[in-house]
Design a protein around this motif. Structure first.
Motif, mmCIF file in Angstrom:
data_model
loop_
_atom_site.group_PDB
_atom_site.id
_atom_site.type_symbol
_atom_site.label_atom_id
_atom_site.label_comp_id
_atom_site.label_asym_id
_atom_site.label_seq_id
_atom_site.Cartn_x
_atom_site.Cartn_y
_atom_site.Cartn_z
ATOM 1 N N GLN A 1 -6.324 -12.961 0.017
ATOM 2 C CA GLN A 1 -6.212 -11.514 -0.199
ATOM 3 C C GLN A 1 -7.568 -10.866 -0.469
ATOM 4 N N VAL A 2 -8.561 -11.685 -0.861
ATOM 5 C CA VAL A 2 -9.849 -11.141 -1.280
ATOM 6 C C VAL A 2 -10.998 -11.834 -0.566
ATOM 7 N N ARG B 1 0.805 -1.217 0.000
ATOM 8 C CA ARG B 1 0.000 0.000 0.000
ATOM 9 C C ARG B 1 0.839 1.269 0.000
ATOM 10 N N GLY C 1 -11.846 -4.582 -6.935
ATOM 11 C CA GLY C 1 -12.375 -5.919 -7.184
ATOM 12 C C GLY C 1 -13.123 -5.973 -8.504
ATOM 13 N N THR D 1 -10.319 -0.240 -1.685
ATOM 14 C CA THR D 1 -10.354 -1.612 -2.203
ATOM 15 C C THR D 1 -10.524 -1.609 -3.716
ATOM 16 N N ARG E 1 -13.564 -8.692 -3.944
ATOM 17 C CA ARG E 1 -12.758 -7.483 -3.749
ATOM 18 C C ARG E 1 -11.661 -7.755 -2.750
ATOM 19 N N THR E 2 -10.687 -6.856 -2.719
ATOM 20 C CA THR E 2 -9.625 -6.959 -1.726
ATOM 21 C C THR E 2 -10.197 -6.697 -0.340
ATOM 22 N N SER F 1 -2.911 -17.404 -1.612
ATOM 23 C CA SER F 1 -3.096 -16.015 -2.060
ATOM 24 C C SER F 1 -4.574 -15.641 -2.213
ATOM 25 N N LEU G 1 -1.467 -4.581 -6.910
ATOM 26 C CA LEU G 1 -2.599 -4.554 -5.985
ATOM 27 C C LEU G 1 -2.998 -5.959 -5.538
ATOM 28 N N VAL G 2 -3.064 -6.878 -6.504
ATOM 29 C CA VAL G 2 -3.398 -8.273 -6.224
ATOM 30 C C VAL G 2 -2.558 -9.156 -7.130
#
Length: 242
Positions: A44-45, A20, A190, A188, A96-97, A41, A33-34
């Motif tokens: 993350q969302v 960030r 997504g 966020t 979404r994150t 992993s 971001l992702v």
């Protein structure tokens, strides 16, 4: 004891803000971001669908070993929940994150994209209508900036590039205003499915980044060259079949 506490706090904040905070924003080419690189992993969302309001859609976010990417998939249903007469519209799925981590004052650590101009996504999808959703610090928590995720080669991997300036502010899927996204206070990002069509959906996602103008031009140029080469091969195949 206080020294150990402060050291641990700094360590935790470092883990929370790793993706960030950028060291030199003006020189930044891309801001990851992702990135989906294994089963772990996926954490993350978060994923959601209209089932949370009594609807009948399903959604899952899973690691796909064959594609080496995350798979956002499920079934979309527009049927209204019989037990919820207050619900007048149903049929959505999204991921979404996670919410931003907080610093020691309890203040959210937000993304800063002020020197970045585009969102890039490495995806492989079907022919459904997906949208990229970005949430920043706005007056209402239901307000998000959205843009259609255009897929030009369904069933194949491609990199989509979207100007951040083209995102529109919406509230529950309806355009609210022409207010631009506050790039310095992003919470966020997504992807959602809102095409009002029954049936299955499937979208593979490798990574999502915020990038600058130069990187956007580079990716667009590479995508254009790949499209030209693909058409050339298709034309050659047609000639061979004649």
């Amino acid at each position: 004891m206080l020294k150990n506490y402060l050291s641990r706090t700094v360590q935790l904040l470092g883990l929370g803000v790793k993706n960030r905070v950028a060291p030199s924003m003006q020189e930044l080419v891309e801001f990851p971001l992702v990135k989906f690189n294994g089963p772990e992993s996926i954490s993350q969302v978060l994923s959601r669908c209209d089932k949370e309001i009594g609807g009948y859609s399903t959604v899952a976010m899973e690691w796909d070993e064959n594609e080496q990417a995350a798979r956002f998939h499920g079934q979309l249903s527009l049927d209204l929940p019989a037990s919820r007469p207050d619900v007048q519209r149903s049929g959505y799925a999204m991921f979404r994150t996670l919410d931003p981590p907080k610093d020691f004052r309890g203040k959210e650590i937000l993304w800063d994209w002020q020197y970045l101009s585009h969102i890039a996504l490495r995806v492989k999808g079907d022919r459904r209508k997906y949208f990229v959703n970005i949430q920043s610090k706005t007056a209402l928590p239901t307000e998000i900036h959205q843009h259609r995720l255009f897929l030009y080669s369904p069933g194949e991997w491609e990199t989509a590039v979207i100007p951040i300036s083209s995102f529109l502010l919406t509230n529950w899927g309806r355009v609210e205003s022409l207010q631009k996204l506050d790039r310095g206070r992003v919470r966020t990002i997504g992807i959602g499915l809102l095409d009002r069509q029954y049936g299955p959906f499937s979208l593979y996602v490798d990574w999502i980044k915020a990038i600058n103008d130069d990187e956007a031009e580079k990716i667009i140029r590479e995508q254009r060259e790949k499209a030209v080469e693909r058409r050339r091969k298709q034309n050659e195949q047609v000639k061979e079949d004649e």
